[in-house]
Scaffold this motif. Structure first.
Motif, PDB file in Angstrom:
ATOM      1  N   PRO A 114      25.469  40.170  49.731  1.00  0.00           N
ATOM      2  CA  PRO A 114      26.761  39.493  49.896  1.00  0.00           C
ATOM      3  C   PRO A 114      26.920  38.997  51.335  1.00  0.00           C
ATOM      4  O   PRO A 114      26.472  39.674  52.268  1.00  0.00           O
ATOM      5  N   SER A 118      32.892  37.443  53.303  1.00  0.00           N
ATOM      6  CA  SER A 118      33.233  37.588  51.888  1.00  0.00           C
ATOM      7  C   SER A 118      34.214  38.739  51.768  1.00  0.00           C
ATOM      8  O   SER A 118      34.384  39.534  52.698  1.00  0.00           O
ATOM      9  N   VAL A 120      33.916  41.146  49.744  1.00  0.00           N
ATOM     10  CA  VAL A 120      33.247  42.356  49.257  1.00  0.00           C
ATOM     11  C   VAL A 120      33.557  43.502  50.206  1.00  0.00           C
ATOM     12  O   VAL A 120      33.506  43.337  51.427  1.00  0.00           O
ATOM     13  N   LYS A 121      33.908  44.664  49.635  1.00  0.00           N
ATOM     14  CA  LYS A 121      34.288  45.787  50.492  1.00  0.00           C
ATOM     15  C   LYS A 121      33.134  46.750  50.703  1.00  0.00           C
ATOM     16  O   LYS A 121      32.428  47.116  49.767  1.00  0.00           O
ATOM     17  N   VAL A 122      32.947  47.142  51.951  1.00  0.00           N
ATOM     18  CA  VAL A 122      31.990  48.182  52.291  1.00  0.00           C
ATOM     19  C   VAL A 122      32.788  49.253  53.025  1.00  0.00           C
ATOM     20  O   VAL A 122      33.527  48.935  53.974  1.00  0.00           O
ATOM     21  N   PRO A 126      37.083  45.058  53.715  1.00  0.00           N
ATOM     22  CA  PRO A 126      36.444  43.796  53.372  1.00  0.00           C
ATOM     23  C   PRO A 126      35.526  43.330  54.500  1.00  0.00           C
ATOM     24  O   PRO A 126      35.861  43.490  55.682  1.00  0.00           O
ATOM     25  N   ARG A 139      24.795  45.880  54.348  1.00  0.00           N
ATOM     26  CA  ARG A 139      25.238  45.685  52.965  1.00  0.00           C
ATOM     27  C   ARG A 139      24.092  45.985  52.016  1.00  0.00           C
ATOM     28  O   ARG A 139      22.931  45.850  52.388  1.00  0.00           O
ATOM     29  N   ARG A 142      23.203  42.966  45.684  1.00  0.00           N
ATOM     30  CA  ARG A 142      23.796  43.121  44.360  1.00  0.00           C
ATOM     31  C   ARG A 142      23.001  42.280  43.366  1.00  0.00           C
ATOM     32  O   ARG A 142      22.451  41.241  43.717  1.00  0.00           O
ATOM     33  N   LYS A 168      29.016  36.390  37.327  1.00  0.00           N
ATOM     34  CA  LYS A 168      30.115  36.779  38.217  1.00  0.00           C
ATOM     35  C   LYS A 168      29.550  37.345  39.523  1.00  0.00           C
ATOM     36  O   LYS A 168      28.555  38.060  39.503  1.00  0.00           O
ATOM     37  N   GLY A 169      30.202  37.019  40.618  1.00  0.00           N
ATOM     38  CA  GLY A 169      29.804  37.630  41.883  1.00  0.00           C
ATOM     39  C   GLY A 169      28.669  36.917  42.596  1.00  0.00           C
ATOM     40  O   GLY A 169      28.227  37.364  43.646  1.00  0.00           O
ATOM     41  N   TYR A 171      27.183  34.339  45.013  1.00  0.00           N
ATOM     42  CA  TYR A 171      27.620  33.482  46.121  1.00  0.00           C
ATOM     43  C   TYR A 171      26.685  32.291  46.232  1.00  0.00           C
ATOM     44  O   TYR A 171      25.501  32.449  46.524  1.00  0.00           O
TER      45      TYR A 171
END
Lengths: 294, 307
Positions: A114, A118, A120-122, A126, A139, A142, A168-169, A171
């Motif tokens: 990711p 973005s 996306v949470k780590v 976010p 990261r 995925r 989905k998801g 990028y």
């Protein structure tokens, strides 16, 4: 107040949230959600879920997307698209031929890291927060699937258009950079248009201008609002009588229900969509209602 | 996309931008022509349209057709063409170039602009060429836009060149020139059942019909779309010397799909070709053949599932 799903062709430069903010006034409801954020630079179909329909957004059966993307070779930026700060430029030693030869390889299941820019949470944060602070966070890749990738033609010097159907998801910014990496040149995304999101297609979307104009002339026409059941179209349909309807609204299971096990779209006798229900071992249970009890 | 199989007016209230050609393969050159019509139509508020023709029954395209009619339609539709007219060849083959412009472009399409490749010919005995198209259309206020031939590796992309690359097994080059992987969608037929009964690797048989170009015989990395889902697969195209060593044995196209089991007889799944692995050869035993099929299937799974 409106219930249902409105398909918007997001204008360039707007965030997906800007669209919602504007539509709160247009639709006269504060209860709005959307599925699948589009970057500010991107245009195309954004499904806006209004009123009772908001709960359907994350229950959609199909989250696949289709994009038309323009990839620019020779530049890489911090955000992965042309709106970012340039990190790297390089002379472009490859052209259409090399791109055409590697494109088929990007079909299929693949790992994608990711981007730092973005949501996306780590560790609960976010990634963009760290990115804006100038930090890079580790990261994990995925799994995404590119269902198909099709070459649409050149768009300008060192710019090429492709159509990507993906899970989905995915990028597309990262895909563009990965394509560049495979070609040995930096790359970035210079334009992005989403032509399909789940069951929704750009042909049925309305521009913000159309929506704002409609709002001034007596409101958004009812036929522009799609029924919540549109997202559940692949599920079988079930019509229930008055008694079962009451059971569903009370959250009470109906036993000895004569239907096969499975998940259903439920309608009442008038054909009004009530919601989703499951049948297991002859017992009908409500899963989620999308209808006011009145 | 609305498909019209007769020479009749199409639905284009504001007039149309028409792409002209046969479009076998819908390759890079065709994509440029079709894409130019679609872009122009979007800009001017016209209907994006295409005009092509059906070959007379019984006659085959020289060299064999690259795609089934359905696959060609699917690809043209995906480029954004809304009105598509595929008239029988006899319906317009005797028209003079003047009549072609009047009857087809003006009366059927209300054309405001036409798009074609620089090798486009039209009218009886292909008497009309690009210069003539300019001369006939411009007085009528129809814009003529001739699109340069697309290039790949410095040479023009043409259906003929793609056929040659297919026959040479250069599937990478074919896919590059098509802008999208080469695909077939022939109906699934019953084979001899050897795959199921003796090999332990049941296959989907999609034999090429007459008039369709057969690519180079060999084993390919492919993927197949069944009920909307893509599966990695391995396809053997050719005679089957291990199980049928007659000299005139039929050429078959058989696909082994490791992760799928089910009945697909009579359906038309799309099969896309990605890489040529090896030629077809005779094995001493079915076990060796089985090992080759499994190995090809593994390579395919790896191809479509990276890292």
């Amino acid at each position: 107040m409106k219930n249902g799903i409105l398909l918007v062709d997001k204008p360039q430069g707007w965030t997906s949230f800007d669209v919602l903010a504007k539509l709160r006034g247009v639709l006269g409801t504060r209860k709005l959600g959307h599925s699948g954020t589009l970057d500010p630079m991107a245009t195309g179909v954004l499904a806006v879920f209004a009123g009772r329909a908001t709960a359907a957004a994350d229950r959609q059966l199909n989250h696949d997307k289709t994009y038309e993307a323009t990839i620019r070779l020779g530049v890489r930026t911090d955000t992965g698209d042309i709106t970012g700060t340039v990190l790297e430029t390089a002379p472009v030693t490859v052209g259409q031929q090399e791109l055409l030869e590697i494109l088929p390889r990007f079909t299929g299941v693949q790992q994608q890291l990711p981007p730092m820019y973005s949501a996306v949470k780590v560790h609960g944060q976010p990634l963009y927060k760290a990115a804006r602070a100038g930090k890079t966070v580790e990261r994990t890749p995925r799994e995404i699937t590119v269902y198909s990738i099709e070459y649409l033609g050149g768009a300008g010097e060192n710019e090429y258009r492709v159509r990507v159907a993906c899970s989905k998801g995915t990028y597309i910014r990262v895909l563009a950079e990965d394509i560049g990496a495979a070609l040995g040149v930096p790359a970035t995304l210079s334009a992005l248009r989403r032509t399909a999101a789940g069951v929704f297609s750009i042909e049925d979307a309305h521009t913000m201008n159309q929506l704002l104009e409609a709002a001034q002339n007596g409101g958004v026409p009812d036929e522009w609002m799609l029924g919540t059941d549109a997202v559940f179209a692949p599920l079988p349909e079930l019509r229930v009588g008055e008694k079962v309807r009451t059971h569903l609204f009370n959250g009470c299971p109906t036993s000895r229900y004569p239907a096969q096990d499975g998940r259903y779209r439920v309608y009442d006798e008038n054909g009004t969509f009530l919601g989703l229900a499951q049948v297991t071992g002859g017992v009908l249970r409500v899963e989620k209602l999308f209808c006011e009890r009145e | 996309m609305h498909i019209l199989e007769t020479l009749a007016p199409v639905d284009a209230p504001q007039g149309s931008a028409v792409a002209l050609g046969f479009f076998d393969g819908v390759h890079l050159g065709h994509r440029t022509v079709l894409g130019a019509a679609v872009d122009y139509a979007a800009e001017k508020g016209l209907t994006p349209a295409a005009f092509t023709f059906l070959l007379p029954p019984g006659s085959a395209l020289k060299g064999g057709r690259i795609f089934s009619v359905e696959e060609k339609h699917r690809r043209i539709a995906s480029l954004g063409i809304e009105q598509y007219q595929e008239a029988p060849f006899e319906a317009f083959c005797s028209l003079t170039p003047e009549d072609f412009v009047r009857k087809v472009l003006v009366e059927c399409f209300s054309a405001k602009a036409v798009f074609c490749g620089d090798n486009f010919t039209f009218g009886a005995k292909a008497a009309g060429n690009v210069e003539m198209l300019h001369a006939l259309c411009e007085p009528l206020g129809i814009r003529v836009c001739v699109v340069d031939m697309a290039k790949y590796k410095g040479e023009n992309v043409s259906s003929t060149r793609i056929r040659a690359a297919l026959e040479a097994g250069e599937i990478g080059e074919v896919n590059a020139m098509l802008g999208q992987p080469y695909a077939i969608d022939w109906p699934v037929t019953h084979g001899k059942g050897i795959g199921t009964s003796r090999l332990g690797a049941p296959t989907i048989n999609q034999n090429y019909p007459k008039g369709a170009l057969q690519p180079c015989c060999g084993v390919y990395i492919t993927r197949i779309c069944i009920d909307g889902k893509w599966y990695p697969a391995a396809t053997g195209l050719g005679r089957r010397p291990t199980v049928d060593d007659e000299a005139d044995a039929p050429i078959t196209c058989e696909t082994y799909v490791p992760d799928f089991s089910g009945n697909v007889y009579g359906t038309r799944p799309r099969l896309e070709f990605y890489e040529y692995l090896c030629p077809v050869r005779k094995f001493n035993s079915l076990q060796e053949l089985h090992a080759l099929i499994c190995d090809a299937a593994e390579k395919s799974k790896a191809y479509f599932s990276k890292g």
